[in-house]
Design an enzyme around this catalytic site. Structure first.
Site, PDB file in Angstrom:
ATOM      1  N   GLY A  12       0.833  -1.212   0.000  1.00 24.53           N
ATOM      2  CA  GLY A  12       0.000   0.000   0.000  1.00 24.53           C
ATOM      3  C   GLY A  12       0.858   1.250   0.000  1.00 24.53           C
ATOM      4  N   ALA A  13       1.835   1.308  -0.928  1.00 22.26           N
ATOM      5  CA  ALA A  13       2.792   2.419  -0.933  1.00 22.26           C
ATOM      6  C   ALA A  13       2.394   3.535  -1.895  1.00 22.26           C
ATOM      7  CB  ALA A  13       4.187   1.896  -1.290  1.00 22.26           C
ATOM      8  N   ASN A  90       0.969  -2.529   5.480  1.00 22.92           N
ATOM      9  CA  ASN A  90       0.259  -1.251   5.605  1.00 22.92           C
ATOM     10  C   ASN A  90      -1.027  -1.204   4.776  1.00 22.92           C
ATOM     11  OD1 ASN A  90       0.118   1.894   5.820  1.00 22.92           O
ATOM     12  ND2 ASN A  90       0.263   1.498   3.618  1.00 22.92           N
ATOM     13  N   TYR A 156     -14.899  -2.069  10.402  1.00 21.37           N
ATOM     14  CA  TYR A 156     -13.507  -1.589  10.315  1.00 21.37           C
ATOM     15  C   TYR A 156     -12.791  -1.879  11.641  1.00 21.37           C
ATOM     16  CZ  TYR A 156      -9.384   1.331   9.901  1.00 21.37           C
ATOM     17  OH  TYR A 156      -8.070   1.765   9.880  1.00 21.37           O
ATOM     18  N   LYS A 160      -9.429  -4.219  12.460  1.00 24.81           N
ATOM     19  CA  LYS A 160      -8.198  -3.778  13.129  1.00 24.81           C
ATOM     20  C   LYS A 160      -7.988  -4.503  14.463  1.00 24.81           C
ATOM     21  CE  LYS A 160      -6.411  -1.089  10.015  1.00 24.81           C
ATOM     22  NZ  LYS A 160      -5.076  -1.360   9.422  1.00 24.81           N
ATOM     23  N   LEU A 188      -6.076   9.531  14.180  1.00 24.92           N
ATOM     24  CA  LEU A 188      -6.453  10.227  12.942  1.00 24.92           C
ATOM     25  C   LEU A 188      -5.239  10.734  12.159  1.00 24.92           C
ATOM     26  CD1 LEU A 188      -9.409  12.255  14.495  1.00 24.92           C
ATOM     27  CD2 LEU A 188      -9.650  10.563  12.658  1.00 24.92           C
ATOM     28  N   THR A 191      -4.809  11.399   5.320  1.00 21.50           N
ATOM     29  CA  THR A 191      -4.336  10.718   4.106  1.00 21.50           C
ATOM     30  C   THR A 191      -5.547  10.611   3.181  1.00 21.50           C
ATOM     31  OG1 THR A 191      -4.939   8.574   5.006  1.00 21.50           O
ATOM     32  CG2 THR A 191      -2.683   9.339   5.453  1.00 21.50           C
TER      33      THR A 191
END
Ligand code: NDP
Ligand code: 8X3
Length: 258
Positions: A12-13, A90, A156, A160, A188, A191
């Site tokens: 996920g870069a 990530n 979500y 996690k 938070l 992004t």
């Protein structure tokens, strides 16, 4: 901080925290394996890192949700890239913010397939090589959402919480192999995360950070780099990193905007 000669794989870069990690590791002298679905973005990032830091970069399109695609992409790496020293898991996303009874099946599948199964497919493929070599470091990007549950975010948060369980489980199962497992858990961070959550609704995404100062991807990357560069006998197991304006998932100090 030097990671000269180390191979770091960031999933996920193509934006946000992953992109910031790629930049931070490049600056520290690492060679980089980068993946995400948006290949053009990765290509541009790779070109910048080569130019700015002389970084060796292998960037490739990969959707971590697809197990066979993960296995094939990683099996096709040249031998000198095949077993990274550091894996930053990530790649992840949130979709939707509504009561569970109104949630979208598709959003749920996307979150669970990416955040939980994607992390598993990549880790399962790379860990045997790290164990065989007798060194390696997996750094999972968790979240404050793995510590708490907030209204309308159950799935979500569940994904996690699963990342947290997988971090702990990996650390137990890998104990004695010299492969370290850590977790960096942000609050938070500004992004593309909220824009993705709200399916491209930028106004709604902006409201997430209204009146407060969120973290930046660079803040998280700095911590990931710190975790990755501790001596071999030290493992920073789990770090919760919040904006100063945030006390919990739901307690966020917001100033009146003039
Ligand atoms: P971004 O949306 O900016 O970045 C997400 C990255 O994940 C992108 O590079 C995206 O690339 C990649 N990605 C998403 N799905 C896939 C997939 N199926 N296969 C491969 N790559 C994928 O958000 P963040 O940088 O904020 O998110 C990064 C991580 O940080 C996530 O795990 C997120 O849960 C976590 N996090 C974020 C927080 C925040 O407030 N922003 C707080 C706590 C944790 P592409 O779309 O090109 O595939
Ligand atoms: C992202 C943090 O609180 O927006 O993991 O879910 S939150």
């Amino acid at each position: 901080m030097s990671l000269s000669g180390k191979t770091v794989f960031v999933t996920g870069a193509s934006s946000g925290i992953g992109e910031a990690c790629a930049r931070a590791f490049a600056q520290a002298g690492a060679r980089l394996l980068l993946c995400a679905r948006r290949e053009q973005r990765l290509r541009e990032l790779a070109a910048t890192l080569r130019e700015q830091h002389g970084t060796e970069v292998l960037a490739f399109a990969l959707d971590v949700r697809h197990r066979t695609a993960v296995e094939e992409a990683l099996a096709a790496l040249p031998p000198e890239w095949a077993v990274p020293d550091i894996l930053v898991n990530n790649a992840g996303l949130s979709r939707g913010l509504e009561p569970l009874q109104e949630g979208s099946h598709q959003d749920w599948e996307e979150m669970i397939d990416t955040n939980v199964k994607g992390l598993l497919w990549v880790s399962r493929t790379l860990l045997p090589g790290m164990v065989e070599r007798g060194s390696g470091h997996v750094i999972n990007i968790g979240s404050i959402a793995g510590w708490e549950v907030y209204p309308n975010g159950a799935v979500y948060c569940a994904s996690k919480h699963a990342v947290d369980a997988l971090t702990k489980g990996m650390r137990i199962d890998l104990n004695g192999t010299s492969v370290k497992v850590s977790s960096v858990d942000p609050g938070l961070v500004d992004t593309e995360f909220s824009r993705v959550r709200f399916h491209g609704d930028q106004q709604r995404a902006n409201a997430t950070y209204a009146g407060m100062t969120p973290l930046r991807g660079e803040d998280i990357a700095e911590t990931v780099l710190w975790v990755a560069s501790r001596p071999a006998h030290v493992n920073l197991a789990d770090i919760l990193i919040l904006p100063a304006d945030q006390a919990s998932c739901t307690v966020v100090h917001r100033r009146q905007e003039s």
